[in-house]
Design a protein around this motif. Structure first.
Motif, PDB file in Angstrom:
ATOM      1  N   ASP A  96       0.828  -1.219   0.000  1.00 52.03           N
ATOM      2  CA  ASP A  96       0.000   0.000   0.000  1.00 52.03           C
ATOM      3  C   ASP A  96       0.857   1.262   0.000  1.00 52.03           C
ATOM      4  OD1 ASP A  96       1.016   0.009   2.547  1.00 52.03           O
ATOM      5  OD2 ASP A  96      -0.893   0.470   3.543  1.00 52.03           O
ATOM      6  N   MET A  97       2.130   1.104  -0.327  1.00 49.66           N
ATOM      7  CA  MET A  97       3.005   2.274  -0.303  1.00 49.66           C
ATOM      8  C   MET A  97       2.568   3.305  -1.352  1.00 49.66           C
ATOM      9  SD  MET A  97       6.827   1.218   0.752  1.00 49.66           S
ATOM     10  CE  MET A  97       7.237  -0.033  -0.442  1.00 49.66           C
ATOM     11  N   ILE A  98       2.947   4.550  -1.088  1.00 48.15           N
ATOM     12  CA  ILE A  98       2.611   5.629  -2.021  1.00 48.15           C
ATOM     13  C   ILE A  98       3.886   6.149  -2.683  1.00 48.15           C
ATOM     14  CG2 ILE A  98       0.490   6.305  -0.838  1.00 48.15           C
ATOM     15  CD1 ILE A  98       2.105   8.580   0.491  1.00 48.15           C
ATOM     16  N   PHE A  99       3.723   6.816  -3.807  1.00 47.02           N
ATOM     17  CA  PHE A  99       4.838   7.278  -4.623  1.00 47.02           C
ATOM     18  C   PHE A  99       4.679   8.786  -4.750  1.00 47.02           C
ATOM     19  CE2 PHE A  99       6.916   7.117  -9.034  1.00 47.02           C
ATOM     20  CZ  PHE A  99       8.149   6.676  -8.563  1.00 47.02           C
ATOM     21  N   VAL A 100       5.524   9.512  -4.057  1.00 50.57           N
ATOM     22  CA  VAL A 100       5.279  10.958  -3.946  1.00 50.57           C
ATOM     23  C   VAL A 100       6.596  11.695  -3.732  1.00 50.57           C
ATOM     24  CG1 VAL A 100       4.855  10.829  -1.441  1.00 50.57           C
ATOM     25  CG2 VAL A 100       3.798  12.670  -2.750  1.00 50.57           C
ATOM     26  N   LEU A 138       1.629  19.067   2.125  1.00 50.75           N
ATOM     27  CA  LEU A 138       0.423  18.455   2.680  1.00 50.75           C
ATOM     28  C   LEU A 138       0.498  18.426   4.210  1.00 50.75           C
ATOM     29  CD1 LEU A 138      -2.259  17.123   1.854  1.00 50.75           C
ATOM     30  CD2 LEU A 138      -1.081  14.915   1.873  1.00 50.75           C
ATOM     31  N   PHE A 149       5.941  14.818   5.515  1.00 48.10           N
ATOM     32  CA  PHE A 149       4.558  15.086   5.920  1.00 48.10           C
ATOM     33  C   PHE A 149       4.457  15.172   7.444  1.00 48.10           C
ATOM     34  CE2 PHE A 149       0.494  13.367   7.427  1.00 48.10           C
ATOM     35  CZ  PHE A 149      -0.419  14.218   6.813  1.00 48.10           C
ATOM     36  N   PRO A 181       2.157   5.078   3.399  1.00 48.75           N
ATOM     37  CA  PRO A 181       1.077   6.053   3.166  1.00 48.75           C
ATOM     38  C   PRO A 181       0.974   7.048   4.323  1.00 48.75           C
ATOM     39  CG  PRO A 181       0.172   3.867   3.645  1.00 48.75           C
ATOM     40  CD  PRO A 181       1.648   3.702   3.498  1.00 48.75           C
ATOM     41  N   PHE A 182       0.475   8.241   4.009  1.00 49.36           N
ATOM     42  CA  PHE A 182       0.272   9.264   5.042  1.00 49.36           C
ATOM     43  C   PHE A 182      -0.811   8.799   6.007  1.00 49.36           C
ATOM     44  CE2 PHE A 182       1.193  12.083   1.191  1.00 49.36           C
ATOM     45  CZ  PHE A 182       2.546  12.151   1.462  1.00 49.36           C
ATOM     46  N   GLU A 183      -0.614   9.156   7.267  1.00 52.00           N
ATOM     47  CA  GLU A 183      -1.616   8.792   8.275  1.00 52.00           C
ATOM     48  C   GLU A 183      -2.000  10.032   9.076  1.00 52.00           C
ATOM     49  OE1 GLU A 183       0.141   5.766  10.774  1.00 52.00           O
ATOM     50  OE2 GLU A 183       0.933   4.823   8.963  1.00 52.00           O
ATOM     51  N   TRP A 184      -3.222  10.036   9.567  1.00 56.48           N
ATOM     52  CA  TRP A 184      -3.662  11.128  10.449  1.00 56.48           C
ATOM     53  C   TRP A 184      -4.614  10.578  11.495  1.00 56.48           C
ATOM     54  CZ3 TRP A 184      -1.466  15.680  10.895  1.00 56.48           C
ATOM     55  CH2 TRP A 184      -2.084  16.646  11.716  1.00 56.48           C
TER      56      TRP A 184
END
Lengths: 351, 621
Positions: free
Chosen positions: B216-220, B228, B370, B404-407
């Motif tokens: 589930d990794m993101i590419f950014v 962000l 982030f 992935p970003f988490e909040w």
């Protein structure tokens, strides 16, 4: 920059304004400037104007740079937050403060060294951006705290106390401000309270970038023969373009002047500026004409004062940025943090 | 003949583990095709780590794009190139030299090259790309753009990248522009067909095989992630001045705010972005906004920090929050604007005249950009001081695979110690520089809070605890010592270091930070395989946590790996912790390219091999 507070006691019969404050509530600590300094007269005029405008002192934020002028915010509005920033950079700090809370009144206090030399860039850009503020330049043409060097507003050919003749052209901050897009530009003289107080009141009610270039003689280093910023010189060469009456929305407007000599200008906030014409051909709504006129007067050795330029319905920085009506510093977390669900969506778009 | 295989070395064979480098001319449209190459592999479940190595220029100068294909997930640079796609005659000789023995060269063979232009230990694959384009397209611009896509087609054939993944990327990119979609697919197939018909099967032994290593990794890009983080951290004021490589932080902030920060009913903005006239004004605006209670940040790079230094001192001394995202580039002066370094540590940690110390955060990747940007806004308010997010060009301007970003939905923004009108009415004592809680952090009020209480006058001059101007020695000393105490308090709020301990106790340790992290992960594995397992610790903030001192104390020798010339982190460790300089050895990489795993391995193993090493510094060879 004194730490000597004025005694809080005052005469019980002192008058209160409509907001419930006495004039003493608008004062600051005791001035440590030289006796007779023009800056103290300007501080007194600010106190006078705020009292008469019924401003709650804490709704004003006062900011300054470095120099004698920039020390003066401690001498008025003691119940206002103040920020003595760094040399020549007050405009950027004021701009940021204004971005954070558009509801306060911002009073920027600077001098000719602070604004015309080290801070000329920030001076120009704060005017360009139309920051809603009153920018007061206490202009004495000289560096006081470092004992008498010429500043960039000193006229070519004027003499220093030690006899040196200034070789460089003077920067006229009022003309520059008009060119840069300021929407309220006035010049006055610290020794002419009758002219200065209404101009400060009008500048505060103006909803855009307002600047007052106030000639304010330095009694210690620039009040001698040969100076063009001395009390005597300014009294002799002061040419007022107009006289301003500041009229709040509540007051009746009476017209008892000869036709053609008075102009009423309605501002955004409902206040009216009544201009009594003194110079026959001067029109403060004509930018190019105003600039030409100021230069002609300067060439004739005169200092044009009064309300030099006015756009009564300016567009301020916030309007251009389309920011919300509420101050940005008051927005709660939920108005700022998009939350987890939005983040999940963002993550999905990054795969 | 499209293929010349010199056969003096066995061609390199690898699946999902190799380095491809594209040598191009900037402004030729190669960037988007190269990015498609990387993304297509990623879509096959194989991690990639692309890096742009680009000039400070808009058109005509050499530019490179290096793609690390790595099923093991090593996202740093390895070092070395297995296949060079050499499309720039200007850099031909240099590019050829970089290819590993047994590696591959792909070039445009439209104009024949003499055999002397090649090497005899690599496989040379010539594709007449220009000829194919000229035969297919009449328009000059199309010839240029589609050449890159035809090349992508050839590569997809050679590496066995699934064309449907590339086509899917095309369709995402050209949604609603079907004509463009069709012409790109056509160009892709032109390349694939040419390779199928003209390059012998078995020429290229570098292959991509579908895997499941991306999850589930993101590419950014780090800059986008930092932006962000500022949105989530509640920043409402951003003031900035354009400077490479930080500009895209603000561009991304603008774009995220457009989506996330407008009032749905009125359309009005819950943020303000001002492009200032210079860096002095941008930090001035940030300080003005933060003094007035808004969360504010700026993004800049080294030369911008130099200009902001006066204001940073003001914010430290007047105790005003500020967040600075410093995307570091090569210095000093204009330095190498489009190259990466970690060379602003000292200029940020001690920015200003007089005695100062500033809080620095060191993110390792976009995920931490982030997290740390959002955290920096909290820290700035909590500590009432400037906070620096010390990222760099390598993290900021390259796409990086990360978590992935988490909040946390329950997280609320920490506004720090702010006294309200209610507090003042309740009779609480307010002294702007009064240490009520013993942690060195005073309370503040925002302008406009109360008609008669809580106003104060702040300044960059010395003052007493009640904010009154004071030149008295005891007042000054008390204030300066309180600021030190506050810096000590910062340790408890800043991100803690992360230790990676070797399976068995190790005599030597490694300290590193920021963008060195992914190359270090690979280097540590390689060293362990070579019987030299090392304990490692990644520092994430300054002031240094106590565990950093303990880590150094627990090892005979500690390598400090940095991307600067002077060992700036090492200097700070000596200065702040009082470590014996002989004990900590600088490993320094500072040529402007991101550090490689091979460099780290070589530097450390060379040193370990020399037991009586006289030199304590291993410099990039």
């Amino acid at each position: 920059m004194t730490y000597i507070a004025k005694p809080k006691l005052h005469h019980p019969a002192l008058t209160h304004n409509a907001a419930g404050f006495t004039r003493r509530d608008y004062e600051g600590t005791i001035s440590t400037l030289c006796a007779g300094c023009g800056h103290d007269s300007i501080s007194a005029a600010i106190i006078h104007a705020c009292f008469e405008l019924n401003i709650e002192p804490h709704r004003v934020a006062k900011l300054s740079g470095i120099g004698c002028s920039s020390k003066s915010p401690t001498y008025f509005l003691g119940n206002s937050h103040g920020f003595n920033t760094v040399h020549g950079r007050m405009p950027s700090v004021l701009t940021g403060a204004n971005l954070a809370n558009r509801e306060l009144i911002y009073l920027g206090v600077s001098g000719d060294g602070d604004s015309a030399s080290i801070g000329l860039g920030q001076f120009a850009h704060v005017m360009r951006r139309g920051v809603n503020m009153v920018y007061v330049v206490m202009n004495n043409g000289v560096y006081g705290l470092t004992k008498g060097q010429f500043s960039a507003t000193a006229d070519r050919g004027s003499k220093s106390k030690k006899g040196a003749v200034n070789q460089d052209s003077a920067i006229d901050l009022a003309s520059l401000a008009i060119l840069m897009g300021a929407t309220f530009v006035a010049r006055s003289f610290s020794g002419d309270k009758t002219q200065l107080v209404p101009l400060i009141k009008a500048a505060i009610s103006h909803q855009g970038a307002a600047i007052l270039d106030v000639i304010s003689p330095c009694v210690a280093f620039n009040n001698h023969a040969g100076s063009t910023k001395s009390y005597d010189y300014i009294r002799e060469h002061n040419e007022a373009m107009n006289r301003l009456d500041f009229i709040t929305g509540q007051e009746p407007i009476t017209a008892d002047y000869a036709p053609g000599t008075v102009t009423d200008v309605l501002q955004h906030d409902g206040t009216t500026l009544r201009l009594r014409k003194l110079a026959e051909d001067y029109d403060p709504s004509d930018k190019a004409g105003a600039l030409a006129h100021i230069q002609e007067r300067a060439a004739a050795g005169e200092v044009a004062t009064g309300l030099l330029y006015l756009d009564p319905l300016p567009r301020d920085l916030h309007e251009g940025l389309n920011t919300v009506a509420a101050p940005l510093n008051s927005l709660p977390d939920e108005a700022l943090v998009p939350g987890r669900a939005a983040l999940v969506k963002i993550n999905a778009g990054l795969r | 003949m499209p293929v010349v295989n010199m056969h003096t070395r066995t061609p390199i064979a690898a699946i999902n583990d190799f380095v491809v480098k594209f040598a191009n001319v900037n402004g030729s449209g190669s960037a988007s095709a190269n990015e498609l190459f990387a993304r297509a592999i990623l879509r096959m479940g194989v991690p990639v780590s692309p890096r742009n190595i680009f000039p400070s220029n808009i058109q005509g100068l050499p530019t490179w794009f290096e793609v690390r294909v790595t099923e093991k997930g090593y996202l740093g640079r390895r070092g070395g190139v297995d296949m060079m796609v050499a499309m720039n005659p200007q850099t031909w000789a240099q590019d050829l030299k970089e290819i590993e023995a047994g590696g591959y060269l792909l070039y445009d063979s439209t104009r024949p090259m003499p055999a002397s232009a090649f090497r005899d230990d690599i496989t040379v694959i010539g594709i007449p790309l220009t000829a194919i384009c000229n035969a297919t397209y009449a328009d000059v611009r199309q010839r240029q753009l589609f050449k890159n896509i035809i090349c992508l087609g050839v590569l997809s054939w050679l590496f066995e990248i699934e064309p449907k993944e590339i086509e899917r990327l095309f369709s995402e990119q050209y949604k609603g522009k079907e004509a463009l979609l069709a012409s790109n697919v056509k160009a892709l197939n032109l390349g694939r067909d040419y390779a199928r018909d003209n390059v012998a099967t078995g020429t290229c032994h570098l292959k991509v095989r579908r895997a499941d290593a991306v999850g589930d990794m993101i590419f950014v890009e780090g800059n986008s992630a930092a932006a962000l983080g500022c949105v989530y951290g509640g920043a409402t004021v951003c003031a900035w001045y354009p400077i490479t490589p930080s500009t895209s932080v603000v561009e991304a902030f603008q774009s995220y705010c457009k989506k996330l920060r407008h009032d749905p009913e009125t359309g009005e903005a819950r943020y303000a972005i001002v492009q200032a006239e210079d860096e002095l004004a941008s930090i001035g605006m940030v300080i003005g906004a933060a003094w007035n209670g808004a969360r504010a940040f700026t993004a800049t790079s080294g030369p911008g920090i130099s200009l902001m230094t006066e204001f940073i001192g003001l914010a430290y001394f007047a105790e005003i929050p500020a967040v600075l995202i410093n995307v570091q580039r090569g210095g000093p002066s204009t330095g190498m604007p489009t190259r990466t370094q970690q060379a602003d540590l000292l200029s940020c940690a001690y920015a200003s005249n007089g005695d100062t110390k500033h809080v620095l955060l060191f993110p390792e990747d976009p995920k931490e950009c982030f997290d740390f940007s959002a955290a920096a806004l909290d820290l700035a308010d909590r500590l009432q001081t400037p906070i620096f997010v010390m990222t760099d060009l390598d993290i900021g301007m390259n796409y990086r695979l990360c978590k992935p970003f988490e909040w946390d939905e329950n997280r609320s923004l920490d506004r720090g110690k702010v006294m309200t009108a209610e507090d003042l009415d309740a009779g609480k004592t307010f002294g702007r520089y009064l240490d009520v809680d013993g942690d060195g952090i005073p309370y503040r009020t925002f302008p406009g809070t109360h008609a008669t209480k809580g106003s104060y006058f702040t300044r960059g001059t010395s003052k007493n605890r009640m904010a009154g101007y004071s030149e008295a020695g005891p007042d000054y000393v008390e204030n300066m010592e309180r600021l030190l105490k506050k810096f000590e308090t910062a340790k408890t709020y800043a991100p803690a270091p992360i230790a990676h301990l070797a399976p068995s106790p190790s005599r030597c340790g490694v300290l590193y930070f920021g963008s060195t992290a992914p190359a270090m992960a690979e280097a540590l594995d390689n060293l362990a395989e070579a019987d030299a397992p090392l304990d490692a610790m990644r520092i994430r903030a300054f002031p240094f946590a106590d565990s950093v001192a303990e880590f150094i104390a627990n090892h005979e020798q500690v390598f400090v790996v940095e991307q600067n010339r002077d060992g700036q982190l090492r200097s700070m460790l000596i200065n702040e912790i009082g470590v014996d300089p002989a004990k900590i050895i600088a490993v320094l990489h500072f040529d402007g390219t991101p550090i490689t795993a091979r460099f780290i391995v070589k530097a450390i193993s060379t040193h370990l091999g020399k037991t009586d090493a006289a030199t304590k510094t291993l410099v990039h060879s």
